[in-house]
Design a protein around this motif. Structure first.
Motif, PDB file in Angstrom:
ATOM      1  N   CYS A 226      22.661  -9.351 -21.568  1.00  0.00           N
ATOM      2  CA  CYS A 226      21.895  -9.696 -20.398  1.00  0.00           C
ATOM      3  C   CYS A 226      20.770  -8.653 -20.006  1.00  0.00           C
ATOM      4  O   CYS A 226      19.634  -9.000 -19.635  1.00  0.00           O
ATOM      5  N   VAL A 227      21.445  -7.357 -19.811  1.00  0.00           N
ATOM      6  CA  VAL A 227      20.417  -6.284 -19.564  1.00  0.00           C
ATOM      7  C   VAL A 227      19.213  -6.230 -20.411  1.00  0.00           C
ATOM      8  O   VAL A 227      18.157  -5.938 -20.110  1.00  0.00           O
ATOM      9  N   LYS A 228      19.714  -6.434 -21.834  1.00  0.00           N
ATOM     10  CA  LYS A 228      18.480  -6.026 -23.010  1.00  0.00           C
ATOM     11  C   LYS A 228      17.493  -7.072 -22.792  1.00  0.00           C
ATOM     12  O   LYS A 228      16.234  -6.740 -23.269  1.00  0.00           O
ATOM     13  N   VAL A 229      17.667  -8.289 -22.595  1.00  0.00           N
ATOM     14  CA  VAL A 229      16.770  -9.373 -22.517  1.00  0.00           C
ATOM     15  C   VAL A 229      15.945  -9.539 -21.016  1.00  0.00           C
ATOM     16  O   VAL A 229      14.761  -9.979 -21.104  1.00  0.00           O
ATOM     17  N   TYR A 230      16.444  -8.831 -20.209  1.00  0.00           N
ATOM     18  CA  TYR A 230      15.904  -9.084 -18.883  1.00  0.00           C
ATOM     19  C   TYR A 230      14.303  -8.469 -18.814  1.00  0.00           C
ATOM     20  O   TYR A 230      13.523  -9.125 -18.094  1.00  0.00           O
ATOM     21  N   GLY A 288      18.186 -13.275 -27.976  1.00  0.00           N
ATOM     22  CA  GLY A 288      16.948 -12.760 -28.920  1.00  0.00           C
ATOM     23  C   GLY A 288      15.599 -13.280 -28.126  1.00  0.00           C
ATOM     24  O   GLY A 288      15.519 -14.314 -27.744  1.00  0.00           O
ATOM     25  N   LYS A 289      14.679 -12.101 -28.095  1.00  0.00           N
ATOM     26  CA  LYS A 289      13.578 -12.540 -27.417  1.00  0.00           C
ATOM     27  C   LYS A 289      12.762 -13.460 -28.006  1.00  0.00           C
ATOM     28  O   LYS A 289      12.104 -14.415 -27.216  1.00  0.00           O
ATOM     29  N   GLY A 290      12.252 -13.414 -29.283  1.00  0.00           N
ATOM     30  CA  GLY A 290      11.514 -14.373 -29.963  1.00  0.00           C
ATOM     31  C   GLY A 290      12.003 -15.890 -29.816  1.00  0.00           C
ATOM     32  O   GLY A 290      11.427 -16.830 -29.294  1.00  0.00           O
ATOM     33  N   GLU A 291      13.537 -15.993 -30.102  1.00  0.00           N
ATOM     34  CA  GLU A 291      14.140 -17.315 -29.792  1.00  0.00           C
ATOM     35  C   GLU A 291      13.902 -17.681 -28.447  1.00  0.00           C
ATOM     36  O   GLU A 291      13.679 -19.102 -27.965  1.00  0.00           O
ATOM     37  N   LEU A 292      14.053 -16.930 -27.373  1.00  0.00           N
ATOM     38  CA  LEU A 292      13.917 -17.311 -26.019  1.00  0.00           C
ATOM     39  C   LEU A 292      12.540 -17.770 -25.844  1.00  0.00           C
ATOM     40  O   LEU A 292      12.336 -18.757 -24.993  1.00  0.00           O
ATOM     41  N   ILE A 293      11.510 -16.970 -26.133  1.00  0.00           N
ATOM     42  CA  ILE A 293      10.135 -17.405 -25.804  1.00  0.00           C
ATOM     43  C   ILE A 293       9.757 -18.778 -26.608  1.00  0.00           C
ATOM     44  O   ILE A 293       9.155 -19.609 -25.904  1.00  0.00           O
ATOM     45  N   GLY A 294      10.449 -18.968 -27.769  1.00  0.00           N
ATOM     46  CA  GLY A 294       9.958 -20.251 -28.452  1.00  0.00           C
ATOM     47  C   GLY A 294      10.804 -21.515 -27.606  1.00  0.00           C
ATOM     48  O   GLY A 294      10.258 -22.460 -27.460  1.00  0.00           O
TER      49      GLY A 294
END
Length: 306
Positions: A226-230, A288-294
């Protein structure tokens, strides 16, 4: 390494937590008898925290070292040096509900010397966060303070709000430190902070018309992923503010939050709920940053090709 304590909500005896890991993609906890997605909406209004840009950390070679104690130099004047347990308690009390970041260090620790300049730079950027430095080998008073706070290794970072320790880390680097400050120091962000079901209902009601997508980031206080993606959530909240409203809730903040997660059938965190016109139209589980943005683009109506 972070110390992750088990959490519990007294009225909800069916919660079984699993400890989070900074390496895993999600942290899990299980609810029995999950209920289907449901939201009871009421006419209301929600106040959005003021926007504040968080600049990248840039450290100059001349930045102060934690080995220099006593009167703070001009370059690190925003980091308060603590010399006793009494000063420490008074600083926490004075901060009230602001985030307080404390570095426990020693003058002989190379790691302490390396990470301290980054904390100095963060102190200049985050005016809504108090930064403290405790040199464990400065005196018997600071050694006693370290014993009281059960500090075994340095550099050790403890995070406090309202005089309560909410998180701690050992041996972290600059990126992790910045991520933790962003995650736990929520008042400087453009992300709406939600503290219970009533806040969620207000936010949804406010955005029922207008076509904006609501992205609700659901996590836990001691969840590494959670901290990583925030930080990504923060950046997106600024760049997509015209079409997307970003919000966040920590499920273990109080009983109302835990009940909401149970009703929404949230099994793993971080979970992102996508809400449009009062309906949950989808969700994404992971960091996952890319997956979240997608996924955000997809639910915003932008065609995404994988």
């Amino acid at each position: 390494m972070a110390t992750v304590a088990n959490f519990s909500a007294k009225p909800i005896t069916t919660v079984i937590p699993r400890l989070s890991s900074a390496v895993a993609s999600t942290s899990s906890f299980v609810f029995f008898d999950p209920k289907p997605n449901s939201l009871i909406l009421k006419q209301s209004w929600v106040k959005t925290p003021s926007k504040r840009r968080f600049s990248a950390v840039k450290v100059k070679a001349s930045a102060a070292s934690p080995g220099k104690v006593g009167t703070p130099a001009a370059k690190d004047e925003k980091v308060q040096k603590i010399h006793s347990g009494e000063e420490f308690d008074e600083a926490l009390k004075k901060a009230k509900n602001k985030l307080v970041v404390v570095e426990f260090a020693t003058s002989k620790s190379d790691q302490s010397s390396k990470i301290y300049p980054f904390m100095v730079e963060l102190s200049r950027t985050c005016n809504d966060v108090d930064f403290l430095l405790v040199m464990g080998d400065e005196s018997e008073k600071t050694r006693e303070l370290c014993r009281r706070e059960k500090i075994e290794k340095v550099p050790h970072f403890s995070f406090y709000k309202s005089m309560e320790k909410i998180h701690e880390e050992e041996g972290i680097g600059p990126d992790q430190l910045m991520g933790d400050v962003l995650y736990y120091g929520d008042s400087h962000s453009a992300v709406v902070q939600l503290h219970g079901r009533a806040d969620v209902e207000k936010l949804i009601d406010e955005n029922r018309t207008g076509g904006k997508l609501i992205v609700l980031d659901v996590g836990l206080k001691h969840c590494g992923p959670c901290v990583k993606v925030y930080p990504t959530v923060l950046k997106l909240s600024r760049s997509m503010s015209e079409s997307v409203v970003f919000a966040r809730m920590n499920g273990d903040e109080n009983d109302s939050c835990m009940e909401f997660l149970k009703d929404m059938n949230v099994i793993e965190v971080p979970t992102f709920l996508f809400i449009r016109q009062g309906d949950i139209c989808g969700r994404y589980v992971g960091s996952g940053k890319g997956e979240l943005i997608g996924e955000i683009l997809r639910y915003s109506g932008v065609r995404v090709t994988y």
